[in-house]
Scaffold this motif. Structure first.
Motif, PDB file in Angstrom:
ATOM      1  N   LEU A  74       0.853  -1.179   0.000  1.00 23.87           N
ATOM      2  CA  LEU A  74       0.000   0.000   0.000  1.00 23.87           C
ATOM      3  C   LEU A  74       0.893   1.235   0.000  1.00 23.87           C
ATOM      4  N   LYS A  75       0.954   1.903  -1.123  1.00 22.75           N
ATOM      5  CA  LYS A  75       1.820   3.070  -1.255  1.00 22.75           C
ATOM      6  C   LYS A  75       1.085   4.139  -2.054  1.00 22.75           C
ATOM      7  N   VAL A  76       1.037   5.344  -1.501  1.00 24.50           N
ATOM      8  CA  VAL A  76       0.350   6.447  -2.164  1.00 24.50           C
ATOM      9  C   VAL A  76       1.372   7.348  -2.842  1.00 24.50           C
ATOM     10  N   ASP A  77       1.366   7.355  -4.137  1.00 26.60           N
ATOM     11  CA  ASP A  77       2.215   8.280  -4.898  1.00 26.60           C
ATOM     12  C   ASP A  77       1.384   9.532  -5.183  1.00 26.60           C
ATOM     13  N   LEU A  78       1.677  10.584  -4.441  1.00 30.01           N
ATOM     14  CA  LEU A  78       0.881  11.803  -4.535  1.00 30.01           C
ATOM     15  C   LEU A  78       1.020  12.441  -5.914  1.00 30.01           C
ATOM     16  N   THR A  79      -0.086  12.998  -6.385  1.00 32.80           N
ATOM     17  CA  THR A  79      -0.116  13.716  -7.658  1.00 32.80           C
ATOM     18  C   THR A  79      -0.540  15.160  -7.397  1.00 32.80           C
ATOM     19  N   GLU A  80      -0.486  15.983  -8.422  1.00 30.42           N
ATOM     20  CA  GLU A  80      -0.889  17.385  -8.303  1.00 30.42           C
ATOM     21  C   GLU A  80      -2.380  17.510  -7.996  1.00 30.42           C
ATOM     22  N   GLN A  81      -3.145  16.474  -8.296  1.00 28.64           N
ATOM     23  CA  GLN A  81      -4.582  16.521  -8.070  1.00 28.64           C
ATOM     24  C   GLN A  81      -4.975  16.118  -6.639  1.00 28.64           C
TER      25      GLN A  81
END
Length: 542
Positions: A184-191
């Motif tokens: 479980l890994k969240v790769d943050l985006t500009e949105q």
């Protein structure tokens, strides 16, 4: 004066409700010699406060009515009188057809009403609580806690359960425990909304704390001595994974950054302590600044209160005080500017974000903020973005030169007091217990105007710091925190432009206040999992 007027209006409303109920029952005129009875359903603080108000402001001046007694479903509360009146079971009380029953419990009022209706009581005889009860409680803040006697058998059972819960929590993982999930890994985006977690640095010893408290004092000193105040009270809060860490160890901070990145936390907001030129607890943020391999956004929040022995910022038992002045304003910003220059420092619309905990403590907040902003422009740092914590009398963001306010729960979320619904083990407890479920009600989101960044908390319980006078939000859990966070994220995405989409979490590691995302013995990585899931779910509209 406005508070006084609102209290009077609310309490007058109670009199109107009572009169209306009497009128519906075709009550004789005021010269009637037969008094009519009033029962108060709830022996807790609400019931006692209602009783006091009726006695002093209503019943004693009107010979038509008198208080028959209290109603309560708890048999342990029916072994003596409360404020001089007998406590009856709702099933055994002799309720006449013309009696009135005033329900004085906000949490269980509808269940109580249903119970009375099933017993054959007319709906016209029942008065539900409303604003009048809130106001009565507000003017009865000094109401002492009830000490209900129990018989020996009940006492033994209660304390046996309490002890077994203590033993179980010390030796077993909770059934709700969640392990770290490397997949479980969240790769943050500009949105994605940017989540900033407040970060407490008081997990390393300093000479000042050694002198004020005890040798080797850190936040863990308070945490490790905590015990539950009632059955079902989650205490103590003990860490897993990171353990009882020392923040002088840069390896700990590296692991914290790894965790925060993995589960979607955008950055940390370090509490900053400055007292007229003296810095305290600065080692963690200085180490963070020094170790550029920690590629992670951060900002500062100046906790600009006095430090006191009671941990509450009041003007008694001061350990070290603030000395706000124009000269101090300039000295402060000159010292803080080195952080703003870091490439990792958090910016909003290209402006370094600086947070002040209590702006109204400055003699002239507008002048102070003006000095800071002018200095930063002169030093080519840019236009400083200054935000204040919403609370302490500060409700507007368009004054004093502030650019925004930040919600900081539990401030503003004190509702649904359930103190009288638990069996306290600590007879000296004078604090307050609230229902965490109130926090996840998203209706409040639409009540604010201006630029206000939303705030959430995974829980709150400062028993570690104030065991006899704690503020506790009962029944928090990762699932409910996720619900609250999802609501805040969706609201933020709908209402604010992308460059202003920030939410603040209280907190990353407030262990002595029961507010932490870091893994603990009960839920493990539950709060971090909930954070990641809320971010992921918010990427699609439901």
């Amino acid at each position: 004066m406005d508070n006084v007027n609102s209290n009077v209006a609310a309490l007058s409303k109670l009199e109107e409700i009572v009169q209306l109920a009497l009128d519906n029952l075709n009550v004789p005129n005021a010269n009637c010699t037969n008094k009519l009875g009033i029962y108060i359903f709830s022996t807790g603080q609400g019931g006692q406060a209602t009783c006091r108000y009726l006695l002093t402001n209503y019943v004693s001046n009107n010979h038509k009515y008198y208080i028959r007694g209290f109603l309560d479903n708890n048999p342990r509360k029916r072994v003596s009188t409360v404020t001089g009146f007998t406590v009856f079971s709702p099933h055994n009380a002799i309720i006449d057809g013309d009696d009135i029953i005033i329900i004085a419990s906000l949490n269980y009022c509808y269940d109580m009403k249903k119970q009375l209706l099933e017993r054959g009581i007319k709906a016209e005889q029942i008065i539900l609580p409303g604003n009048w009860l809130t106001r009565i409680l507000a003017i009865n803040k000094q109401l002492p806690s009830l000490k209900y006697p129990v018989n020996k058998l009940d006492s033994e059972k209660i304390y046996e359960t309490y002890i077994m819960n203590l033993i179980r929590s010390a030796s077993e993982k909770s059934k709700d425990f969640i392990d770290d999930d490397p997949y479980l890994k969240v790769d943050l985006t500009e949105q994605d909304v940017k989540l900033i977690a407040f970060y407490l640095p008081q997990f390393h010893s300093i000479p000042e704390n050694d002198s004020w408290w005890e040798k080797g004092f850190t936040e863990w000193t308070n945490v490790t001595k905590t015990v539950p105040q009632y059955n079902g009270h989650y205490q103590p809060h003990f860490p897993t994974d990171l353990g009882f860490y020392d923040l002088r160890n840069i390896g700990i901070m590296k692991r914290q950054v790894e965790m925060a990145k993995q589960y979607g936390i955008y950055g940390f907001c370090f509490y900053h302590y400055w007292f007229a030129g003296q810095r305290l607890l600065e080692t963690p943020v200085n180490n963070f600044l020094k170790h550029k391999e920690l590629v992670y956004p951060f900002c500062l929040c100046w906790a600009n209160e006095n430090w006191t022995r009671r941990w509450d910022g009041l003007e008694n038992e001061i350990l070290i005080s603030q000395n706000h002045s124009e000269e101090d304003d300039l000295a402060f910003i000159e010292d803080a500017a080195r952080y703003f220059k870091s490439k990792r420092y958090i910016k909003i619309q290209g402006r370094p974000l600086f947070i002040v905990y209590r702006p109204l403590l400055f003699p002239d907040p507008e002048k102070t903020i003006k000095i800071w902003k002018e200095y930063c422009r002169q030093m080519d740092i840019g236009d400083l973005f200054v935000a204040g914590i919403k609370g302490f009398g500060l409700e507007q963001n368009d004054i004093y030169g502030l650019d925004a306010l930040i919600e900081f729960p539990p401030f503003g979320f004190y509702s649904q007091d359930i103190t009288d619904s638990v069996m306290l083990m600590n007879s000296n407890f004078s604090g307050a217990i609230y229902d965490y479920n109130f926090c996840i009600n998203k209706d409040y989101l639409h009540k604010e105007k201006g630029l206000i960044f939303r705030g959430v908390m995974p829980g709150w319980d400062n028993t570690a710091r104030r065991p006899d006078a704690a503020t506790i939000f009962h029944d928090s859990c990762p699932e409910k925190y996720q619900n609250w966070l999802e609501n805040a994220i969706r609201f933020t995405k709908d209402k604010l432009p992308n460059e202003q989409q920030f939410i603040f979490v209280n907190a990353w590691n407030e262990w002595a206040e029961g507010a932490h995302l870091e893994p603990d013995r009960k839920y493990g990585y539950g709060n971090l999992h909930a954070t990641a899931k809320a971010l992921i779910k918010s990427r699609t509209r439901e």
